[in-house]
Design a protein around this motif. Structure first.
Motif, short mmCIF file in Angstrom:
data_model
loop_
_atom_site.label_atom_id
_atom_site.label_comp_id
_atom_site.label_asym_id
_atom_site.label_seq_id
_atom_site.Cartn_x
_atom_site.Cartn_y
_atom_site.Cartn_z
N VAL A 95 52.78 -42.06 -9.34
CA VAL A 95 54.68 -42.83 -8.85
C VAL A 95 55.37 -40.86 -8.87
O VAL A 95 55.11 -41.05 -9.66
CB VAL A 95 55.67 -43.11 -9.87
N ALA A 96 55.49 -41.41 -7.22
CA ALA A 96 56.46 -40.42 -6.33
C ALA A 96 57.98 -39.86 -7.59
O ALA A 96 58.46 -39.01 -8.02
CB ALA A 96 56.62 -40.59 -5.46
N GLY A 97 58.55 -40.97 -8.26
CA GLY A 97 60.37 -40.91 -8.35
C GLY A 97 60.38 -41.98 -9.49
O GLY A 97 60.00 -43.36 -8.52
N VAL A 98 61.68 -42.35 -9.74
CA VAL A 98 62.23 -43.26 -10.42
C VAL A 98 63.14 -43.46 -10.03
O VAL A 98 64.29 -42.87 -9.61
CB VAL A 98 62.69 -43.39 -11.91
N TRP A 99 63.30 -44.56 -8.92
CA TRP A 99 64.24 -45.04 -7.48
C TRP A 99 66.05 -44.97 -7.89
O TRP A 99 65.96 -45.97 -8.69
CB TRP A 99 63.99 -45.24 -6.43
N HIS A 100 66.69 -44.87 -7.13
CA HIS A 100 68.44 -44.71 -6.81
C HIS A 100 68.57 -44.69 -5.38
O HIS A 100 68.07 -44.08 -5.05
CB HIS A 100 68.65 -44.21 -8.29
N THR A 101 68.45 -46.36 -5.27
CA THR A 101 69.81 -45.89 -3.56
C THR A 101 70.80 -46.01 -3.87
O THR A 101 71.98 -47.16 -4.77
CB THR A 101 68.81 -46.93 -2.79
N GLY A 102 71.76 -45.77 -2.28
CA GLY A 102 72.49 -45.55 -1.55
C GLY A 102 72.96 -46.20 -0.91
O GLY A 102 71.83 -45.45 0.12
N VAL A 103 73.21 -47.29 0.56
CA VAL A 103 73.21 -47.43 1.90
C VAL A 103 75.07 -46.96 2.36
O VAL A 103 75.83 -47.06 1.97
CB VAL A 103 73.77 -48.60 1.43
N VAL A 104 74.41 -45.73 3.17
CA VAL A 104 75.26 -45.06 3.83
C VAL A 104 74.85 -45.52 6.07
O VAL A 104 74.40 -45.99 6.64
CB VAL A 104 75.46 -43.50 4.29
N VAL A 105 76.89 -45.74 5.44
CA VAL A 105 77.49 -46.88 6.90
C VAL A 105 79.06 -46.20 6.98
O VAL A 105 79.51 -46.29 6.33
CB VAL A 105 76.97 -48.44 6.28
N TYR A 106 79.28 -46.16 7.83
CA TYR A 106 80.88 -46.44 8.13
C TYR A 106 81.21 -44.68 7.95
O TYR A 106 82.15 -45.44 7.79
CB TYR A 106 81.39 -47.05 8.03
N GLY A 107 79.96 -43.71 7.38
CA GLY A 107 80.63 -42.60 6.98
C GLY A 107 80.30 -43.34 5.36
O GLY A 107 81.16 -41.82 4.55
N THR A 108 79.75 -43.91 5.12
CA THR A 108 80.88 -43.58 3.25
C THR A 108 78.84 -44.47 2.76
O THR A 108 79.11 -45.20 3.25
CB THR A 108 81.42 -45.31 2.76
N TYR A 154 67.29 -41.15 -4.35
CA TYR A 154 67.60 -40.69 -5.38
C TYR A 154 66.41 -40.17 -6.21
O TYR A 154 66.22 -41.60 -6.22
CB TYR A 154 68.93 -40.54 -5.93
N ASP A 155 65.52 -39.99 -7.07
CA ASP A 155 64.48 -39.76 -8.44
C ASP A 155 65.77 -39.65 -8.84
O ASP A 155 66.28 -38.13 -9.60
CB ASP A 155 63.87 -38.61 -7.95
N LEU A 156 65.86 -40.52 -9.61
CA LEU A 156 66.19 -40.70 -11.44
C LEU A 156 65.70 -39.57 -12.34
O LEU A 156 66.17 -39.45 -13.27
CB LEU A 156 67.16 -41.96 -12.13
N SER A 157 64.02 -39.11 -12.14
CA SER A 157 63.80 -38.98 -13.22
C SER A 157 63.73 -37.48 -12.67
O SER A 157 63.00 -36.48 -13.80
CB SER A 157 62.33 -39.30 -13.53
N GLN A 158 63.93 -37.03 -11.71
CA GLN A 158 64.59 -35.20 -11.54
C GLN A 158 63.24 -34.69 -11.28
O GLN A 158 63.14 -33.54 -11.81
CB GLN A 158 65.25 -35.00 -12.12
N GLY A 159 61.74 -35.52 -10.49
CA GLY A 159 60.65 -35.09 -10.40
C GLY A 159 59.39 -35.45 -12.00
O GLY A 159 58.55 -35.67 -11.91
N LEU A 160 60.56 -35.82 -12.46
CA LEU A 160 59.79 -36.15 -14.18
C LEU A 160 58.41 -37.00 -13.78
O LEU A 160 57.03 -36.61 -14.14
CB LEU A 160 60.26 -36.51 -15.17
N ALA A 161 59.18 -38.13 -13.22
CA ALA A 161 58.16 -39.35 -12.66
C ALA A 161 56.59 -38.87 -12.18
O ALA A 161 55.41 -39.82 -12.78
CB ALA A 161 58.50 -40.29 -12.05
N LYS A 162 56.45 -37.46 -11.39
CA LYS A 162 55.38 -36.74 -10.84
C LYS A 162 54.50 -36.94 -11.60
O LYS A 162 53.37 -36.67 -11.99
CB LYS A 162 55.79 -36.06 -10.06
N THR A 163 55.02 -36.19 -13.06
CA THR A 163 54.27 -35.99 -13.46
C THR A 163 53.37 -36.73 -15.18
O THR A 163 52.88 -37.18 -15.10
CB THR A 163 54.60 -34.53 -14.58
N LEU A 164 54.52 -38.01 -15.55
CA LEU A 164 54.13 -38.56 -16.21
C LEU A 164 53.62 -40.39 -16.03
O LEU A 164 53.84 -41.22 -16.43
CB LEU A 164 55.45 -39.09 -16.71
N GLY A 165 54.34 -40.39 -14.51
CA GLY A 165 53.87 -41.99 -13.75
C GLY A 165 53.49 -42.22 -14.00
O GLY A 165 52.32 -43.50 -14.03
N SER A 166 51.43 -41.60 -13.44
CA SER A 166 50.03 -42.23 -14.05
C SER A 166 50.00 -42.07 -15.14
O SER A 166 49.23 -43.52 -15.29
CB SER A 166 49.31 -41.23 -13.69
#
Length: 148
Positions: A30-43, A11-23
């Motif tokens: 910078v494409a985004g500010v990342w949040h991640t989750g792992v999906v396994v066993y349907g969760t 997920y991009d926490l910046s909702q696209g703002l990082a593309k504009t301000l990242g430089s």
């Protein structure tokens, strides 16, 4: 032997703002500010200020996923994984150990993928906090974040 698919939800926490301000902040695109989750066993499993959490895949308050990265397949049974999660929740990934830059959702996702697959999540995700800390803005903000 049953194999279980393991996906990294990004997920991009910046909702696209990082593309504009990242430089400006990182001195490189910078494409985004990342949040991640792992999906396994349907969760979907992730780590945040409330500790380890699990939800329906894509069900975070962050909206739609930026990308779903297939990490591979694991043989680890769900029961063993859940036991491992309980151990992590009691120690290494308690809610009070969360830190936005140093011990966050991406740290957790990487730990989970190492356990399930012996594989790291992509470097562009895990390297971003260090790159931010080395930026002028990061140098200014890090002491404030350490107080939280």
């Amino acid at each position: 032997m049953t194999l279980y698919n393991v996906d990294l939800y990004i997920y991009d926490l910046s909702q696209g703002l990082a593309k504009t301000l990242g430089s400006l902040i990182f001195r490189k695109p910078v494409a985004g500010v990342w949040h991640t989750g792992v999906v396994v066993y349907g969760t979907e499993y992730f780590f945040g200020t409330q500790g380890i959490q699990f939800i329906q895949p894509g069900g975070t308050i962050l909206g739609h996923t930026y990308r779903i990265h297939n990490m591979g397949k694991t043989e680890v049974p769900k029961e063993l994984f859940e036991e491992y999660l309980r151990d992590l929740a009691d120690d290494k990934f308690r809610y009070d150990k969360y830190h936005l830059l140093d011990h966050n959702c991406n740290t957790f996702s990487n730990e989970i993928c190492l356990f399930l697959l012996n594989k790291h999540i992509p470097d562009y995700i895990t390297n971003l906090p260090q790159e931010f800390k080395q930026s002028p803005l990061g140098n200014f903000i890090k002491p404030l974040l350490d107080e939280i």
